[in-house]
Design an enzyme around this catalytic site. Structure first.
Site, short mmCIF file in Angstrom:
data_model
loop_
_atom_site.label_atom_id
_atom_site.label_comp_id
_atom_site.label_asym_id
_atom_site.label_seq_id
_atom_site.Cartn_x
_atom_site.Cartn_y
_atom_site.Cartn_z
N CYS B 12 33.60 -12.23 -2.99
CA CYS B 12 34.76 -12.51 -2.10
C CYS B 12 35.36 -11.49 -1.93
CB CYS B 12 35.23 -13.80 -2.31
SG CYS B 12 36.27 -13.46 -3.77
N HIS B 36 36.16 -12.47 -13.40
CA HIS B 36 35.68 -13.13 -14.53
C HIS B 36 34.01 -12.65 -14.75
CE1 HIS B 36 37.77 -17.24 -14.65
NE2 HIS B 36 37.67 -16.56 -15.72
N HIS B 70 43.22 -13.97 -10.30
CA HIS B 70 43.64 -15.39 -10.21
C HIS B 70 45.10 -15.52 -10.57
CE1 HIS B 70 40.07 -14.33 -12.52
NE2 HIS B 70 39.55 -15.72 -11.99
N GLU B 122 44.15 -19.36 -12.62
CA GLU B 122 44.79 -19.62 -11.50
C GLU B 122 45.52 -20.68 -11.40
OE1 GLU B 122 41.86 -19.83 -8.41
OE2 GLU B 122 43.22 -21.44 -7.42
N CYS B 186 38.63 -22.00 -0.93
CA CYS B 186 38.46 -20.69 -0.31
C CYS B 186 37.21 -21.10 0.42
CB CYS B 186 38.25 -19.65 -1.48
SG CYS B 186 37.87 -18.09 -0.78
N SER B 214 32.73 -18.27 -15.31
CA SER B 214 33.30 -18.24 -14.13
C SER B 214 33.03 -19.86 -13.58
CB SER B 214 32.41 -17.22 -13.21
OG SER B 214 32.36 -17.68 -12.16
N SER B 215 34.01 -20.36 -13.08
CA SER B 215 33.79 -21.65 -12.75
C SER B 215 33.19 -21.85 -11.47
CB SER B 215 35.42 -22.56 -12.52
OG SER B 215 36.04 -21.92 -11.70
N ASN B 216 33.39 -20.85 -10.45
CA ASN B 216 32.79 -20.71 -9.03
C ASN B 216 31.20 -20.40 -9.44
OD1 ASN B 216 31.76 -18.29 -7.70
ND2 ASN B 216 33.57 -17.61 -9.07
N SER B 258 32.47 -13.36 -8.74
CA SER B 258 32.73 -12.01 -9.22
C SER B 258 31.69 -11.32 -9.90
CB SER B 258 33.72 -12.79 -10.56
OG SER B 258 34.60 -13.63 -10.29
#
Lengths: 276, 276
Positions: B12, B36, B70, B122, B186, B214-216, B258
């Site tokens: 991103c 991440h 973060h 974050e 986001c 990585s949570s996303n 990431s």
């Protein structure tokens, strides 16, 4: 016939307060009906000489003008004051609050969205306080394609259903940077609605008593209908049809926020006198 | 084997920006992983002499400390500055924003509620800016029985799903006078999620490339699994199992925010070299 009143019904705090103000201000006139109930308005005129006008321009300097519970438009209030009219404010404090929010948010650069009925006096009043204008909607569909600022202030008509309000909030929140949701829906409305929901689930017949143009009474009637198909919206005992009660055992009763106790009592007395 | 990339995937804006900052600041160290993705961190260390530490206390006056995308906790940042450390801020602007909101709302007397993971850097950072504390929740159930102020400010972790955020908003709005909902999720996350949803509906096999923590990336994997049962979360080409591709025609690929393009390209090249 067993008759059961809803746990909460009828006059709310704001209406009780407005009637007290009217009773304390004889020889006055209200601009627009003080509350949405023609019978109570007639009583105030007869017993307390509080008249009614639909045209605020007829007030002259020194006249006593009572502002109705739903509030009036900011510009009209200002004109009355400028003219030297003695303004007695019976606006419900729960309506004054959204008026203040509309003004503050509009001045802070928020797009003001009002969930309610554009033609309702409360909403006309609240909208008039949004210095830079406001958008009045009754559903999320009306927001499609509309261009608003990044920051939205959302206000609800005091008598609306929270579930419907949430639909508008849910449309806006993912689409804008900030949505400031003001919960301006009145607790009294909630409480009367919850009580009607409960009672209509067990009653064979439901009577919802209130003015035909009272939106909170119409909401109660709608909730009642969802649970009890024999639901009737009546203004007073004259609207009763005793065939409704054939083969029924439990009659539930609720009343809108503008319905005085004496009208409710008349309905009950009438049923009791006709139905065993 | 046909390979199709999601319409939006990978890095991103905030991550691209952080890597550029790191590349421009050789002989520095990041406090916590910059992004991440361990492979990208190794590349930065090798090619740009940007190290990594998990303890901010090791930085001395004159050292160059890069703040990760973060963000870090307010007190830690202050300590670094007080010590004379040369702080280079690579906090994503989309994370700086919720930090600022948390501070402003807390100081204005709002109860700050953060929707996110208490253990995520974050969120640790954002929470630290709420001067009078904040409540971090992942579901509405955690709000039951909790006593908050009449006015709530609601903030979301940037990488959360908006549908889950709405559940928390929907719990709060009818219960409090004012709920100020900040849409801090986001857009990049949205766009990657929408694209994975679309692609996973038609692919026979889906590969979601990104760090295991990585949570996303985990969110993308979850969405993919909902539509395609042959979904795999891999860190790079080494995690590939070529039996996955048996009798499959279309392989969809997406990657977390990431995940650098060179890792994605390695995966594609590997599949192409092994599967006809």
């Amino acid at each position: 016939m067993k008759i059961e009143l809803a746990e909460n019904y009828g006059f709310c705090f704001g209406v009780k307060r407005a009637i007290k103000i009217a009773e304390d201000n004889q020889n006055a006139a209200t601009y627009g009906p003080l509350i949405h109930n023609s019978k109570e308005i007639a009583r105030l005129e007869k017993d307390f000489k509080v008249g009614l006008t639909d045209d605020y321009k007829i007030f002259k300097a020194g006249d006593k003008a009572i502002v109705r519970t739903h509030g009036i438009q900011k510009q009209e209030l200002q004109e009355l004051k400028d003219k030297g009219v003695n303004v007695v404010d019976a606006t419900c404090p729960y309506v004054t609050k959204p008026q203040e929010i509309a003004q503050e948010m509009s001045e802070k650069g928020y797009s003001v969205v009002i969930f309610g009925d554009d033609e309702h006096p409360e909403i006309k009043g609240v909208k008039s306080y949004a210095t830079h204008g406001a958008l009045v909607v009754t559903s999320p569909e009306e927001l499609e394609g509309v261009k608003l600022h990044e920051k939205i202030a959302l206000i609800a008509q005091t008598t609306r259903k929270v579930e419907d309000y949430m639909k508008v909030a849910n449309y806006l929140i993912p689409r804008y940077k900030e949505v400031r949701v003001f919960n301006t829906i009145c607790n009294a409305t909630f409480e009367n609605q919850d009580a009607v929901r409960k009672l209509s689930k067990k009653a064979d017949i439901m009577l919802i008593i209130g003015g035909k143009n009272s939106s909170n009474t119409k909401q109660l009637f709608k909730i009642s209908q969802e649970n009890c198909q024999n639901s009737y919206h009546i203004e007073d005992e004259k609207d009763l049809d005793f065939s409704w009660f054939d083969n029924k055992n439990l009659c539930g009763i609720s009343a809108g926020a503008s319905t005085p106790d004496w009208i409710i009592q008349n309905v009950i007395d009438n049923i009791k006198s006709k139905i065993s």
